[in-house]
Design a protein around this motif. Structure first.
Motif, short mmCIF file in Angstrom:
data_model
loop_
_atom_site.label_atom_id
_atom_site.label_comp_id
_atom_site.label_asym_id
_atom_site.label_seq_id
_atom_site.Cartn_x
_atom_site.Cartn_y
_atom_site.Cartn_z
N SER A 1 -5.95 19.37 -6.83
CA SER A 1 -5.63 19.54 -5.43
C SER A 1 -4.50 18.02 -5.13
N LEU A 2 -3.06 17.75 -5.57
CA LEU A 2 -2.38 17.16 -5.58
C LEU A 2 -1.81 16.68 -4.28
N GLN A 3 -1.87 17.78 -3.69
CA GLN A 3 -1.19 17.08 -2.12
C GLN A 3 0.27 17.37 -2.03
N ALA A 4 0.50 15.81 -2.97
CA ALA A 4 1.38 14.74 -2.77
C ALA A 4 1.79 13.83 -4.00
N GLY A 5 2.67 13.76 -3.57
CA GLY A 5 3.49 12.34 -4.72
C GLY A 5 3.52 10.99 -3.68
N LEU B 1 2.31 6.74 0.28
CA LEU B 1 2.09 6.61 2.31
C LEU B 1 1.70 8.01 2.37
N THR B 2 2.20 9.22 1.93
CA THR B 2 1.93 10.52 2.92
C THR B 2 0.34 10.52 1.89
N LEU B 3 0.53 9.96 0.80
CA LEU B 3 -1.24 10.15 0.53
C LEU B 3 -2.31 9.62 0.95
N LYS B 4 -2.02 8.37 1.12
CA LYS B 4 -2.64 7.27 1.84
C LYS B 4 -3.26 8.33 3.86
N ARG B 5 -1.85 8.60 3.48
CA ARG B 5 -2.04 9.62 5.64
C ARG B 5 -2.91 10.73 5.22
N MET B 6 -2.79 11.68 4.86
CA MET B 6 -3.63 11.93 3.58
C MET B 6 -5.14 12.71 4.15
N LYS B 7 -5.55 10.29 3.28
CA LYS B 7 -6.93 9.82 3.19
C LYS B 7 -7.20 10.95 2.16
N ARG B 8 -6.35 11.49 1.75
CA ARG B 8 -6.61 11.42 -0.02
C ARG B 8 -7.27 10.48 -1.17
N PHE C 1 4.53 17.58 5.76
CA PHE C 1 3.51 16.94 6.26
C PHE C 1 3.55 15.74 7.50
N PRO C 2 3.19 15.42 8.40
CA PRO C 2 3.38 14.59 9.40
C PRO C 2 3.62 13.26 8.99
N THR C 3 5.20 12.96 9.18
CA THR C 3 5.49 10.91 8.95
C THR C 3 6.47 11.25 7.73
N GLU C 4 6.46 12.76 7.24
CA GLU C 4 6.65 12.97 6.05
C GLU C 4 8.85 13.35 6.02
N THR C 5 8.72 11.42 5.48
CA THR C 5 10.87 11.40 5.33
C THR C 5 11.46 12.11 4.03
N GLU C 6 12.67 11.93 4.16
CA GLU C 6 12.76 12.58 2.93
C GLU C 6 13.27 12.55 1.77
#
Length: 425
Positions: A256-260, A263-270, A301-306
Protein backbone atom coordinates in the motif's frame (compact mmCIF):
# COMPACT_ATOMS: atom_id res chain seq x y z
CA UNK A 1 -17.56 -6.65 -8.40
CA UNK A 2 -17.92 -10.39 -7.89
CA UNK A 3 -21.37 -11.81 -8.53
CA UNK A 4 -22.12 -15.17 -6.92
CA UNK A 5 -25.06 -16.56 -8.87
CA UNK A 6 -27.47 -18.81 -6.97
CA UNK A 7 -30.83 -20.42 -7.69
CA UNK A 8 -33.88 -18.29 -6.81
CA UNK A 9 -34.58 -20.38 -3.69
CA UNK A 10 -31.00 -19.98 -2.46
CA UNK A 11 -29.10 -16.99 -1.06
CA UNK A 12 -27.25 -14.91 -3.64
CA UNK A 13 -24.41 -12.53 -2.81
CA UNK A 14 -23.18 -9.60 -4.88
CA UNK A 15 -19.79 -8.46 -3.59
CA UNK A 16 -17.91 -5.23 -4.20
CA UNK A 17 -14.42 -4.35 -3.05
CA UNK A 18 -11.68 -6.17 -1.21
CA UNK A 19 -10.80 -9.78 -0.51
CA UNK A 20 -12.01 -9.40 3.06
CA UNK A 21 -15.45 -8.65 1.65
CA UNK A 22 -15.24 -11.84 -0.42
CA UNK A 23 -14.57 -13.90 2.68
CA UNK A 24 -17.34 -12.20 4.65
CA UNK A 25 -19.80 -12.59 1.78
CA UNK A 26 -19.58 -16.37 1.85
CA UNK A 27 -19.81 -16.38 5.65
CA UNK A 28 -23.01 -14.33 5.41
CA UNK A 29 -24.46 -16.56 2.73
CA UNK A 30 -23.94 -19.63 4.88
CA UNK A 31 -25.31 -17.88 7.97
CA UNK A 32 -28.46 -16.84 6.11
CA UNK A 33 -28.97 -20.36 4.74
CA UNK A 34 -28.44 -21.76 8.22
CA UNK A 35 -31.32 -19.61 9.45
CA UNK A 36 -33.61 -20.88 6.68
CA UNK A 37 -33.47 -17.80 4.48
CA UNK A 38 -34.38 -18.29 0.84
CA UNK A 39 -34.79 -15.87 -2.05
CA UNK A 40 -32.47 -13.35 -0.38
CA UNK A 41 -29.90 -11.28 -2.25
CA UNK A 42 -27.11 -9.82 -0.11
CA UNK A 43 -25.31 -6.81 -1.55
CA UNK A 44 -21.96 -6.43 0.22
CA UNK A 45 -20.86 -2.87 -0.57
CA UNK A 46 -17.52 -1.09 -0.73
CA UNK A 47 -16.85 2.55 0.14
CA UNK A 48 -13.30 3.01 -1.07
CA UNK A 49 -14.47 5.25 -3.94
CA UNK A 50 -17.64 7.11 -4.82
CA UNK A 51 -17.80 4.98 -7.96
CA UNK A 52 -17.96 1.77 -5.90
CA UNK A 53 -20.93 3.17 -3.99
CA UNK A 54 -22.64 4.23 -7.23
CA UNK A 55 -22.15 0.77 -8.71
CA UNK A 56 -23.72 -0.82 -5.65
CA UNK A 57 -26.85 1.32 -5.96
CA UNK A 58 -27.02 0.54 -9.67
CA UNK A 59 -26.73 -3.20 -8.94
CA UNK A 60 -29.50 -3.02 -6.35
CA UNK A 61 -31.91 -1.48 -8.86
CA UNK A 62 -30.97 -4.03 -11.51
CA UNK A 63 -31.44 -6.98 -9.16
CA UNK A 64 -34.93 -5.78 -8.19
CA UNK A 65 -35.91 -5.41 -11.83
CA UNK A 66 -34.70 -8.93 -12.62
CA UNK A 67 -36.05 -10.53 -9.42
CA UNK A 68 -39.00 -8.51 -8.09
CA UNK A 69 -39.70 -11.02 -5.30
CA UNK A 70 -36.16 -10.98 -3.91
CA UNK A 71 -35.47 -9.55 -0.46
CA UNK A 72 -32.40 -7.35 -0.94
CA UNK A 73 -30.23 -6.97 2.15
CA UNK A 74 -27.49 -4.34 1.93
CA UNK A 75 -24.38 -4.43 4.11
CA UNK A 76 -20.66 -3.63 3.88
CA UNK A 77 -18.67 -0.43 4.29
CA UNK A 78 -20.87 1.89 2.22
CA UNK A 79 -23.94 0.71 4.11
CA UNK A 80 -22.14 1.16 7.43
CA UNK A 81 -21.07 4.71 6.62
CA UNK A 82 -24.33 5.85 5.03
CA UNK A 83 -27.17 3.50 6.04
CA UNK A 84 -29.86 6.13 5.44
CA UNK A 85 -28.92 6.35 1.75
CA UNK A 86 -29.55 2.64 1.17
CA UNK A 87 -32.55 2.50 3.50
CA UNK A 88 -34.19 5.22 1.39
CA UNK A 89 -34.07 3.00 -1.70
CA UNK A 90 -37.46 1.32 -2.26
CA UNK A 91 -35.72 -1.79 -3.58
CA UNK A 92 -33.93 -2.44 -0.27
CA UNK A 93 -35.53 -4.75 2.28
CA UNK A 94 -32.98 -4.28 5.05
CA UNK A 95 -29.65 -2.60 5.87
CA UNK A 96 -27.16 -4.37 8.15
CA UNK A 97 -23.93 -2.93 9.56
CA UNK A 98 -20.45 -4.42 9.47
CA UNK A 99 -20.53 -5.40 13.15
CA UNK A 100 -23.87 -7.13 12.73
CA UNK A 101 -23.39 -8.96 9.45
CA UNK A 102 -21.17 -11.70 10.89
CA UNK A 103 -23.67 -12.54 13.64
CA UNK A 104 -25.82 -15.55 12.68
CA UNK A 105 -28.59 -14.22 14.93
CA UNK A 106 -29.08 -11.17 12.71
CA UNK A 107 -30.07 -13.48 9.87
CA UNK A 108 -32.70 -15.18 12.03
CA UNK A 109 -34.59 -11.91 12.39
CA UNK A 110 -37.50 -11.21 10.07
CA UNK A 111 -36.27 -7.71 9.29
CA UNK A 112 -39.58 -5.92 9.27
CA UNK A 113 -39.26 -4.80 12.91
CA UNK A 114 -35.67 -3.54 12.61
CA UNK A 115 -35.17 -2.52 9.00
CA UNK A 116 -31.85 -0.77 9.74
CA UNK A 117 -29.51 -2.69 12.04
CA UNK A 118 -26.34 -0.59 12.05
CA UNK A 119 -24.45 0.07 15.28
CA UNK A 120 -21.58 2.45 16.02
CA UNK A 121 -18.61 0.66 14.44
CA UNK A 122 -16.12 2.84 16.30
CA UNK A 123 -17.27 1.33 19.61
CA UNK A 124 -16.69 -2.25 18.43
CA UNK A 125 -14.06 -3.92 20.62
CA UNK A 126 -14.58 -7.66 20.23
CA UNK A 127 -12.04 -9.56 18.16
CA UNK A 128 -13.52 -10.81 14.89
CA UNK A 129 -13.91 -14.52 14.29
CA UNK A 130 -11.47 -16.21 11.93
CA UNK A 131 -13.38 -16.23 8.67
CA UNK A 132 -12.30 -18.53 5.87
CA UNK A 133 -13.49 -19.35 2.44
CA UNK A 134 -12.00 -20.52 -0.80
CA UNK A 135 -12.48 -18.13 -3.67
CA UNK A 136 -10.68 -17.60 -6.98
CA UNK A 137 -11.80 -20.90 -8.47
CA UNK A 138 -11.49 -22.67 -5.11
CA UNK A 139 -7.74 -23.07 -5.52
CA UNK A 140 -6.68 -20.85 -2.63
CA UNK A 141 -8.33 -20.01 0.65
CA UNK A 142 -8.52 -16.54 2.13
CA UNK A 143 -8.18 -16.36 5.89
CA UNK A 144 -9.35 -13.10 7.47
CA UNK A 145 -7.23 -12.45 10.56
CA UNK A 146 -7.84 -8.73 11.17
CA UNK A 147 -10.32 -5.95 10.54
CA UNK A 148 -10.48 -2.22 11.15
CA UNK A 149 -7.84 0.50 10.92
CA UNK A 150 -6.43 2.96 13.48
CA UNK A 151 -4.88 5.27 10.87
CA UNK A 152 -6.47 8.29 9.26
CA UNK A 153 -5.10 8.73 5.77
CA UNK A 154 -6.56 11.93 4.38
CA UNK A 155 -8.13 10.22 1.34
CA UNK A 156 -9.60 7.15 3.06
CA UNK A 157 -13.10 6.65 4.45
CA UNK A 158 -12.66 2.94 5.27
CA UNK A 159 -11.83 3.33 9.02
CA UNK A 160 -15.34 4.74 9.46
CA UNK A 161 -16.75 1.62 7.82
CA UNK A 162 -14.60 -0.89 9.69
CA UNK A 163 -13.84 0.69 13.06
CA UNK A 164 -10.70 0.24 15.12
CA UNK A 165 -8.11 -2.43 14.39
CA UNK A 166 -9.11 -5.80 15.86
CA UNK A 167 -7.25 -9.08 15.48
CA UNK A 168 -8.19 -12.75 15.55
CA UNK A 169 -6.28 -14.59 18.31
CA UNK A 170 -3.39 -16.69 17.03
CA UNK A 171 -4.83 -20.00 18.25
CA UNK A 172 -8.01 -19.43 16.23
CA UNK A 173 -6.01 -18.52 13.13
CA UNK A 174 -3.93 -21.69 13.41
CA UNK A 175 -7.02 -23.85 13.94
CA UNK A 176 -8.58 -22.32 10.82
CA UNK A 177 -5.41 -22.87 8.81
CA UNK A 178 -5.36 -26.52 9.85
CA UNK A 179 -8.99 -26.97 8.79
CA UNK A 180 -8.35 -25.37 5.41
CA UNK A 181 -5.31 -27.53 4.76
CA UNK A 182 -7.22 -30.65 5.82
CA UNK A 183 -9.93 -29.66 3.34
CA UNK A 184 -7.41 -29.74 0.51
CA UNK A 185 -6.39 -26.12 0.10
CA UNK A 186 -2.75 -25.90 -0.93
CA UNK A 187 -2.48 -22.13 -0.53
CA UNK A 188 -3.78 -19.80 2.17
CA UNK A 189 -3.82 -16.01 1.84
CA UNK A 190 -3.88 -13.97 5.04
CA UNK A 191 -6.05 -10.92 4.65
CA UNK A 192 -7.38 -7.96 6.62
CA UNK A 193 -8.14 -4.26 6.37
CA UNK A 194 -4.74 -3.22 7.76
CA UNK A 195 -2.92 -6.54 7.87
CA UNK A 196 0.37 -5.31 9.30
CA UNK A 197 -1.42 -3.90 12.34
CA UNK A 198 -2.24 -7.50 13.30
CA UNK A 199 -1.77 -8.17 16.99
CA UNK A 200 -1.59 -4.65 18.43
CA UNK A 201 -4.81 -5.26 20.34
CA UNK A 202 -3.87 -8.75 21.57
CA UNK A 203 -2.05 -9.68 24.75
CA UNK A 204 1.70 -9.35 24.20
CA UNK A 205 1.08 -7.52 20.90
CA UNK A 206 2.35 -10.32 18.60
CA UNK A 207 3.20 -8.85 15.21
CA UNK A 208 2.26 -10.22 11.79
CA UNK A 209 5.68 -11.82 11.36
CA UNK A 210 5.18 -13.85 14.53
CA UNK A 211 1.78 -15.03 13.26
CA UNK A 212 3.29 -16.06 9.92
CA UNK A 213 6.05 -18.03 11.60
CA UNK A 214 3.57 -19.68 13.99
CA UNK A 215 1.29 -20.79 11.15
CA UNK A 216 4.14 -22.29 9.15
CA UNK A 217 5.49 -24.06 12.21
CA UNK A 218 2.11 -25.37 13.40
CA UNK A 219 0.78 -26.42 9.96
CA UNK A 220 3.66 -28.25 8.23
CA UNK A 221 1.29 -29.67 5.60
CA UNK A 222 0.49 -26.18 4.29
CA UNK A 223 2.33 -25.82 0.98
CA UNK A 224 1.89 -22.12 0.33
CA UNK A 225 1.23 -19.12 2.58
CA UNK A 226 0.68 -15.72 1.00
CA UNK A 227 -0.05 -12.23 2.30
CA UNK A 228 -2.52 -9.75 0.88
CA UNK A 229 -1.78 -6.02 0.85
CA UNK A 230 0.52 -4.68 3.59
CA UNK A 231 1.79 -1.30 4.72
CA UNK A 232 5.52 -1.08 4.04
CA UNK A 233 6.32 0.93 7.18
CA UNK A 234 4.90 -1.81 9.42
CA UNK A 235 6.83 -4.80 8.08
CA UNK A 236 8.37 -6.17 11.29
CA UNK A 237 11.72 -7.94 11.63
CA UNK A 238 10.12 -11.37 12.06
CA UNK A 239 8.16 -10.93 8.84
CA UNK A 240 11.25 -9.92 6.91
CA UNK A 241 13.08 -12.87 8.43
CA UNK A 242 10.29 -15.22 7.36
CA UNK A 243 10.66 -14.12 3.73
CA UNK A 244 14.37 -14.81 3.97
CA UNK A 245 14.14 -18.22 5.67
CA UNK A 246 10.82 -19.84 4.78
CA UNK A 247 10.29 -21.00 1.18
CA UNK A 248 6.60 -21.76 1.89
CA UNK A 249 6.00 -18.02 2.38
CA UNK A 250 5.41 -16.96 -1.19
CA UNK A 251 7.79 -14.39 -2.73
CA UNK A 252 5.14 -11.81 -3.49
CA UNK A 253 4.02 -8.69 -1.63
CA UNK A 254 1.39 -6.16 -2.57
CA UNK A 255 2.32 -2.84 -0.96
CA UNK A 256 0.00 0.00 0.00
CA UNK A 257 2.28 2.76 -1.32
CA UNK A 258 -0.25 5.21 -2.84
CA UNK A 259 2.41 7.67 -4.08
CA UNK A 260 6.12 8.11 -4.66
CA UNK A 261 6.43 11.78 -3.78
CA UNK A 262 7.19 12.80 -0.18
CA UNK A 263 5.02 15.92 -0.15
CA UNK A 264 2.09 13.98 -1.60
CA UNK A 265 2.60 11.25 1.01
CA UNK A 266 2.66 13.88 3.76
CA UNK A 267 -0.59 15.41 2.50
CA UNK A 268 -2.08 11.91 2.30
CA UNK A 269 -1.09 11.51 5.99
CA UNK A 270 0.75 8.34 5.12
CA UNK A 271 3.27 7.18 7.73
CA UNK A 272 6.00 6.23 5.26
CA UNK A 273 8.11 8.23 2.86
CA UNK A 274 9.65 7.35 -0.47
CA UNK A 275 12.90 6.18 1.14
CA UNK A 276 10.99 3.70 3.32
CA UNK A 277 9.48 2.01 0.28
CA UNK A 278 12.83 1.83 -1.46
CA UNK A 279 14.49 0.48 1.67
CA UNK A 280 11.95 -2.31 2.21
CA UNK A 281 11.93 -3.42 -1.42
CA UNK A 282 15.72 -3.39 -1.55
CA UNK A 283 16.13 -5.34 1.67
CA UNK A 284 13.57 -7.99 0.76
CA UNK A 285 14.99 -8.40 -2.74
CA UNK A 286 18.47 -8.86 -1.25
CA UNK A 287 17.14 -11.55 1.12
CA UNK A 288 14.75 -13.13 -1.40
CA UNK A 289 15.95 -12.39 -4.95
CA UNK A 290 12.86 -13.97 -6.54
CA UNK A 291 10.39 -11.71 -4.73
CA UNK A 292 7.94 -9.69 -6.82
CA UNK A 293 6.15 -6.54 -5.67
CA UNK A 294 2.75 -5.14 -6.50
CA UNK A 295 1.41 -1.80 -5.27
CA UNK A 296 -1.63 0.43 -4.91
CA UNK A 297 -0.98 3.87 -6.41
CA UNK A 298 -3.24 6.93 -6.64
CA UNK A 299 -3.04 9.27 -9.62
CA UNK A 300 -4.11 12.90 -9.40
CA UNK A 301 -4.20 13.38 -5.63
CA UNK A 302 -5.19 16.98 -4.74
CA UNK A 303 -2.34 19.52 -5.22
CA UNK A 304 -0.30 16.95 -7.20
CA UNK A 305 1.91 18.69 -9.77
CA UNK A 306 3.43 17.03 -12.82
CA UNK A 307 6.79 16.81 -11.05
CA UNK A 308 5.17 15.14 -8.03
CA UNK A 309 3.38 12.69 -10.32
CA UNK A 310 6.66 11.88 -12.08
CA UNK A 311 8.12 10.88 -8.71
CA UNK A 312 5.36 8.29 -8.42
CA UNK A 313 5.98 7.03 -11.95
CA UNK A 314 9.71 6.72 -11.21
CA UNK A 315 8.95 4.62 -8.13
CA UNK A 316 7.64 1.84 -10.38
CA UNK A 317 11.14 1.18 -11.72
CA UNK A 318 13.05 2.15 -8.61
CA UNK A 319 11.12 -0.26 -6.38
CA UNK A 320 10.84 -2.84 -9.14
CA UNK A 321 7.04 -2.92 -9.01
CA UNK A 322 5.42 -5.49 -11.30
CA UNK A 323 1.68 -5.65 -10.53
CA UNK A 324 0.01 -2.22 -10.18
CA UNK A 325 -3.45 -1.32 -8.95
CA UNK A 326 -3.90 2.26 -10.18
CA UNK A 327 -6.70 4.43 -8.78
CA UNK A 328 -7.64 7.83 -10.21
CA UNK A 329 -8.21 10.02 -7.16
CA UNK A 330 -11.85 10.00 -6.08
CA UNK A 331 -12.90 12.46 -3.39
CA UNK A 332 -14.88 10.92 -0.54
CA UNK A 333 -17.13 13.20 1.49
CA UNK A 334 -15.98 13.14 5.10
CA UNK A 335 -12.28 12.91 4.34
CA UNK A 336 -9.69 15.68 4.62
CA UNK A 337 -8.58 15.22 1.01
CA UNK A 338 -12.06 16.11 -0.24
CA UNK A 339 -11.44 19.67 0.99
CA UNK A 340 -8.05 20.06 -0.70
CA UNK A 341 -7.55 21.89 -4.03
CA UNK A 342 -8.36 19.25 -6.66
CA UNK A 343 -6.50 18.34 -9.80
CA UNK A 344 -8.56 18.83 -12.97
CA UNK A 345 -10.56 15.66 -13.77
CA UNK A 346 -9.09 15.33 -17.26
CA UNK A 347 -5.57 15.54 -15.78
CA UNK A 348 -6.42 12.87 -13.18
CA UNK A 349 -7.68 10.58 -15.92
CA UNK A 350 -4.64 11.19 -18.12
CA UNK A 351 -2.18 10.57 -15.27
CA UNK A 352 -3.94 7.36 -14.30
CA UNK A 353 -3.59 6.20 -17.91
CA UNK A 354 0.14 6.97 -17.95
CA UNK A 355 0.67 5.23 -14.63
CA UNK A 356 -1.15 2.13 -15.88
CA UNK A 357 1.03 2.18 -19.00
CA UNK A 358 4.13 2.24 -16.78
CA UNK A 359 2.72 -0.75 -14.90
CA UNK A 360 1.96 -2.61 -18.13
CA UNK A 361 5.53 -2.07 -19.30
CA UNK A 362 6.94 -3.29 -15.97
CA UNK A 363 4.78 -6.41 -16.14
CA UNK A 364 5.89 -7.20 -19.69
CA UNK A 365 9.53 -6.86 -18.65
CA UNK A 366 8.94 -9.26 -15.77
CA UNK A 367 7.19 -11.76 -18.03
CA UNK A 368 10.10 -11.65 -20.47
CA UNK A 369 12.54 -12.60 -17.70
CA UNK A 370 10.53 -15.74 -16.89
CA UNK A 371 10.60 -17.31 -20.36
CA UNK A 372 12.44 -20.61 -20.36
CA UNK A 373 12.16 -21.16 -16.62
CA UNK A 374 10.73 -24.33 -15.05
CA UNK A 375 8.41 -23.16 -12.27
CA UNK A 376 5.96 -24.73 -9.82
CA UNK A 377 2.46 -23.37 -10.42
CA UNK A 378 -0.88 -23.71 -8.66
CA UNK A 379 -3.53 -24.55 -11.24
CA UNK A 380 -6.87 -22.77 -11.42
CA UNK A 381 -10.01 -23.23 -13.48
CA UNK A 382 -10.26 -21.88 -16.98
CA UNK A 383 -6.80 -22.90 -18.11
CA UNK A 384 -4.97 -20.59 -15.71
CA UNK A 385 -2.38 -21.01 -12.94
CA UNK A 386 -0.24 -18.87 -10.64
CA UNK A 387 3.48 -18.99 -10.03
CA UNK A 388 4.87 -18.56 -6.54
CA UNK A 389 5.32 -14.82 -7.24
CA UNK A 390 1.62 -14.65 -8.24
CA UNK A 391 2.25 -14.19 -11.95
CA UNK A 392 -0.60 -15.51 -14.10
CA UNK A 393 0.15 -18.48 -16.36
CA UNK A 394 -1.96 -19.82 -19.21
CA UNK A 395 -2.07 -23.63 -19.21
CA UNK A 396 -4.18 -26.14 -21.11
CA UNK A 397 -6.00 -29.24 -19.90
CA UNK A 398 -5.04 -29.11 -16.23
CA UNK A 399 -7.46 -29.81 -13.36
CA UNK A 400 -7.60 -27.06 -10.72
CA UNK A 401 -5.99 -26.97 -7.29
CA UNK A 402 -2.81 -28.88 -8.16
CA UNK A 403 0.79 -27.77 -7.81
CA UNK A 404 2.65 -28.89 -10.92
CA UNK A 405 5.82 -27.94 -12.79
CA UNK A 406 5.51 -25.94 -15.98
CA UNK A 407 8.01 -24.63 -18.49
CA UNK A 408 7.43 -20.98 -19.41
CA UNK A 409 7.46 -20.90 -23.21
CA UNK A 410 6.30 -17.34 -23.84
CA UNK A 411 3.89 -14.59 -22.79
CA UNK A 412 1.08 -12.53 -24.23
CA UNK A 413 1.95 -9.28 -22.44
CA UNK A 414 -0.38 -9.94 -19.51
CA UNK A 415 0.39 -13.55 -18.53
CA UNK A 416 2.98 -16.25 -19.06
CA UNK A 417 2.30 -19.21 -21.35
CA UNK A 418 3.29 -22.49 -19.74
CA UNK A 419 3.73 -26.09 -20.75
CA UNK A 420 3.24 -28.76 -18.05
CA UNK A 421 6.22 -31.01 -17.52
CA UNK A 422 7.93 -33.11 -14.89
CA UNK A 423 10.50 -31.78 -12.49
CA UNK A 424 13.99 -33.13 -13.16
CA UNK A 425 14.92 -36.23 -11.14
Amino acid sequence: MTHFCRPPDDVEVVTFGCRLNLVESEAMRRAALGQGKRGVVIVNTCAVTAEAERQARQAIRRIKRERPAAEIVVTGCAAQINPALFASMPEVFRVIGNSEKADPAIWAEAGEEVRVAVSDIMSAEAAPKALTEGVEDHTRAFLAVQTGCDHRCSFCIIPFGRGRSRSVPETEVIDAARRLTANGFREIVLTGVDLTSYGIDLEGAPALGHLVQSILRAVPSLQRLRLSSIDCIEADAALIGAFADEPRLMPHLHLSLQAGDDLTLKRMKRRHRRADALRLCGELRRLRPDIVFGADLIAGFPTETEAMFQNTVALVDQCGLTHLHVFPFSARVGTAAAKMPPVAPEVVKERAKRLREAGDLALRRHLDTQIGKLLPVLTERGGMARTEDFTRVRLKDQPPSRIIAARMTGNDGTALIGMPCHLPG
